[in-house]
Design an enzyme around this catalytic site. Structure first.
Site, PDB file in Angstrom:
ATOM      1  N   SER A   1      46.104  17.909 -39.979  1.00 54.51           N
ATOM      2  CA  SER A   1      44.665  17.676 -39.770  1.00 54.51           C
ATOM      3  C   SER A   1      44.069  18.691 -38.800  1.00 54.51           C
ATOM      4  O   SER A   1      42.896  19.062 -38.943  1.00 54.51           O
ATOM      5  CB  SER A   1      44.396  16.243 -39.301  1.00 54.51           C
ATOM      6  N   ASN A   2      44.831  19.159 -37.818  1.00 52.48           N
ATOM      7  CA  ASN A   2      44.300  20.203 -36.941  1.00 52.48           C
ATOM      8  C   ASN A   2      44.072  21.499 -37.717  1.00 52.48           C
ATOM      9  O   ASN A   2      43.051  22.170 -37.528  1.00 52.48           O
ATOM     10  CB  ASN A   2      45.235  20.433 -35.742  1.00 52.48           C
TER      11      ASN A   2
ATOM     12  N   HIS B   1      48.589  19.780 -27.626  1.00 54.43           N
ATOM     13  CA  HIS B   1      49.448  18.645 -27.276  1.00 54.43           C
ATOM     14  C   HIS B   1      48.559  17.443 -26.976  1.00 54.43           C
ATOM     15  O   HIS B   1      47.573  17.573 -26.241  1.00 54.43           O
ATOM     16  CB  HIS B   1      50.305  19.006 -26.054  1.00 54.43           C
TER      17      HIS B   1
HETATM   18  C1  GAR Z   1      48.662  16.291 -33.241  1.00 49.57           C
HETATM   19  O1  GAR Z   1      48.277  15.095 -32.581  1.00 49.57           O
HETATM   20  C2  GAR Z   1      49.218  17.294 -32.247  1.00 49.57           C
HETATM   21  O2  GAR Z   1      48.568  17.258 -31.014  1.00 49.57           O
HETATM   22  C3  GAR Z   1      50.635  16.811 -32.125  1.00 49.57           C
HETATM   23  O3  GAR Z   1      51.018  16.476 -33.433  1.00 49.57           O
HETATM   24  C4  GAR Z   1      49.878  16.036 -34.150  1.00 49.57           C
HETATM   25  C5  GAR Z   1      49.772  16.829 -35.438  1.00 49.57           C
HETATM   26  O4  GAR Z   1      48.770  16.305 -36.251  1.00 49.57           O
HETATM   27  N1  GAR Z   1      51.481  17.828 -31.576  1.00 49.57           N
HETATM   28  C6  GAR Z   1      52.480  17.581 -30.733  1.00 49.57           C
HETATM   29  O5  GAR Z   1      52.790  16.460 -30.377  1.00 49.57           O
HETATM   30  C7  GAR Z   1      53.226  18.813 -30.253  1.00 49.57           C
HETATM   31  N2  GAR Z   1      54.086  18.470 -29.147  1.00 49.57           N
HETATM   32  P1  GAR Z   1      48.208  17.146 -37.470  1.00 49.57           P
HETATM   33  O6  GAR Z   1      49.420  17.579 -38.292  1.00 49.57           O
HETATM   34  O7  GAR Z   1      47.351  16.186 -38.227  1.00 49.57           O
HETATM   35  O8  GAR Z   1      47.445  18.323 -36.916  1.00 49.57           O
END
Ligand code: GAR
Length: 202
Positions: free
Chosen positions: A14-15, A109
């Site tokens: 999603s990011n 993070h």
């Molecule tokens: C996000 O919340 C990111 O901050 C976290 O994983 C998720 C990925 O979501 N990252 C960590 O915890 C790294 N240590 P996404 O795949 O939907 O972007």
């Protein structure tokens, strides 16, 4: 043409989607040169393909960390990447990788670092009883969740929250601050003094 970014992800993505959306709507001047996943089943990889982006899988299963990281570096170099964006990439990077892109790797993070590094940061903050959590975009160095901080956003923990509702509000902030931080770094309007990232306001 904007500068070229390479995105590494392991899951939902999603990011990555928020970054792609902000490039599309003109908020962020950049070009996604390649999206790389260490898991073929990562939904973010399918999204990248659906968007017509270069999407590559380098499976992490059954390969040594340094060997995998050498593959990642080669793919990023092949696509002439200016900045590496970790977007839910759930593998530790070896020094081989980090030294290949000095101060050219960003991570997001889901906590206000240095609180709650490591896995499941939102749950850690919730269980700890923190009243404020949030998210942090930082340069990646050789220690976990550690490098100089580019941007943070605070998210209050509400009385009725569960770890899941808190995570969802943190994620909404992640989707904003990551593109802002990438914009700052790509613009070059900053300098790093010790651990401090000093941004020149315009
Ligand atoms: C996000 O919340 C990111 O901050 C976290 O994983 C998720 C990925 O979501 N990252 C960590 O915890 C790294 N240590 P996404 O795949 O939907 O972007």
């Amino acid at each position: 043409m904007g500068k070229r970014i390479g995105i590494l992800l392991s899951g939902r993505g999603s990011n990555f989607e928020a970054i792609a959306g902000n490039i599309r709507n003109g908020m962020l001047d950049a070009e996604i040169a390649v999206v790389i996943s260490n898991r073929e089943a990562a939904p973010g990889l399918a999204t990248a393909r659906a968007l017509g982006l270069n999407a590559v899988c380098h499976p992490s299963k059954g390969i040594e960390r340094e060997a995998l990281d050498a593959q990642l570096v080669a793919t990023l170099r092949q696509h002439d990447v200016d900045l590496v964006i970790l977007a839910g990439y759930m593998r530790l990077l070896s020094p081989v990788f980090i030294r290949a892109f000095p101060q050219r790797i960003l991570n997001i993070h889901p906590s206000l670092l240095p609180a709650f590094p490591g896995l499941d940061a939102q749950h850690q903050a919730f269980e700890y009883g923190a009243k404020i959590s949030g998210c942090t975009v930082h340069f990646v160095d050789e220690q976990l969740d550690h490098g100089p901080i580019v941007r943070q956003a605070a998210v209050p923990v509400l009385a009725g929250d569960t770890a899941e509702t808190l995570s969802a509000r943190i994620l909404a902030e992640e989707h904003k601050v990551y593109s802002e931080a990438i914009g700052i770094v790509l613009s070059g309007r900053y300098r790093i003094e010790g651990r401090r990232v000093l941004v020149e306001e315009n």
